[in-house]
Design a protein around this motif. Sequence first.
Motif, mmCIF file in Angstrom:
data_model
loop_
_atom_site.group_PDB
_atom_site.id
_atom_site.type_symbol
_atom_site.label_atom_id
_atom_site.label_comp_id
_atom_site.label_asym_id
_atom_site.label_seq_id
_atom_site.Cartn_x
_atom_site.Cartn_y
_atom_site.Cartn_z
ATOM 1 N N GLY A 185 0.866 -1.214 -0.051
ATOM 2 C CA GLY A 185 -0.048 0.177 -0.048
ATOM 3 C C GLY A 185 1.021 1.252 0.031
ATOM 4 N N GLU A 189 1.023 3.918 -3.104
ATOM 5 C CA GLU A 189 0.833 5.357 -2.668
ATOM 6 C C GLU A 189 1.880 6.379 -3.315
ATOM 7 O OE1 GLU A 189 -1.107 8.876 -1.613
ATOM 8 O OE2 GLU A 189 -1.921 7.051 -2.101
ATOM 9 N N GLY A 192 1.767 6.408 -7.071
ATOM 10 C CA GLY A 192 0.825 7.443 -7.424
ATOM 11 C C GLY A 192 1.114 8.917 -7.113
ATOM 12 N N VAL A 200 -2.303 12.696 -4.061
ATOM 13 C CA VAL A 200 -3.495 12.041 -4.470
ATOM 14 C C VAL A 200 -3.670 10.823 -3.551
ATOM 15 C CG1 VAL A 200 -3.640 12.661 -6.644
ATOM 16 C CG2 VAL A 200 -2.409 10.879 -6.087
ATOM 17 N N LEU A 201 -4.703 10.183 -3.340
ATOM 18 C CA LEU A 201 -4.787 8.947 -2.607
ATOM 19 C C LEU A 201 -5.218 7.697 -3.675
ATOM 20 C CD1 LEU A 201 -4.589 7.370 0.090
ATOM 21 C CD2 LEU A 201 -7.278 7.780 0.453
ATOM 22 N N ALA A 202 -4.069 7.145 -4.023
ATOM 23 C CA ALA A 202 -4.302 5.986 -5.222
ATOM 24 C C ALA A 202 -5.253 4.760 -4.933
ATOM 25 C CB ALA A 202 -3.067 5.390 -5.534
ATOM 26 N N ASN A 203 -6.212 4.396 -5.818
ATOM 27 C CA ASN A 203 -7.019 3.426 -5.479
ATOM 28 C C ASN A 203 -6.339 2.355 -5.085
ATOM 29 O OD1 ASN A 203 -9.295 5.060 -6.107
ATOM 30 N ND2 ASN A 203 -9.123 4.493 -8.232
ATOM 31 N N SER A 204 -5.449 1.826 -5.800
ATOM 32 C CA SER A 204 -4.431 0.702 -5.281
ATOM 33 C C SER A 204 -3.936 0.564 -3.776
ATOM 34 C CB SER A 204 -3.288 0.506 -6.284
ATOM 35 O OG SER A 204 -2.557 1.477 -6.207
ATOM 36 N N VAL A 206 -5.453 2.395 -1.430
ATOM 37 C CA VAL A 206 -6.497 2.162 -0.672
ATOM 38 C C VAL A 206 -6.625 0.618 -0.511
ATOM 39 C CG1 VAL A 206 -9.013 2.675 -0.362
ATOM 40 C CG2 VAL A 206 -7.640 4.370 -1.049
ATOM 41 N N PHE A 207 -6.909 -0.061 -1.527
ATOM 42 C CA PHE A 207 -7.107 -1.417 -1.547
ATOM 43 C C PHE A 207 -6.293 -2.017 -0.660
ATOM 44 C CE2 PHE A 207 -5.732 -5.610 -3.291
ATOM 45 C CZ PHE A 207 -6.954 -6.314 -3.093
#
Length: 227
Positions: A185, A189, A192, A200-204, A206-207
């Motif tokens: 994670g 980040e 990203g 930004v807060l990368a979707n990956s 967050v996952f």
Amino acid sequence: MRAARHLTNRGNGAALRTGIRLAEGEVVVCMDADGQHSPADILQLVDHIPPYDLVIGARTLNYKGSWNRGAANWFFNTFATWLSRTRIEDLTSGFRAMRRSVALHFLPLFPAGFSAPTTTTLAFLKAGYNVTFVPIHVRQRGAGRSKIRLWEDGARFVTIILRMVMLYDPLRIFLPVGVALAVLGVAAEAAGLIHARRLVLANSAVFFFIAALLTWLLGLISDQVSS
């Protein structure tokens, strides 16, 4: 002297289950019947009970197995040592002596195939019983061929190791997996931020962070259940 046999071939583990159930002494000894183990070594195993509950004949003296079998045994021993937090010299040795009263407790865990030694070693260790290893000499196989298949049975050994550790110390597995997911994670980040060149807060990311949190929480629940 008592002898028992199954009407059909039910596997090595099933044979051990039957033998241990029918035994009448306080100490039971298991050994391979292909001539590699010397019955004379039984005494030095039994002499360690008590204080030990399980004594394993470690194939560390003049063992001349194939290189791939040796590499597989090294991997299993190293992997099981890390997971169990105890130095394991020979995880899969079939030559062992154990207290029958303790072995009876673990019989439902015995698989039907060739993973019974792995199961007993880790079950005794993780349940807090005293286990030791005694170096033994191993002779050339006197008859027959090994029925253990490297890849298929190797995968089964790894599964048995994980299963035993999950039963008694699940955090030993869940915590490292959660840490690895959290590291991924952070890496996602960072990638990203570098790519977008802004906050930004990368979707990956967050996952991976959610996956790490869920893994840790599941590990805590599993630890409570095993306790």
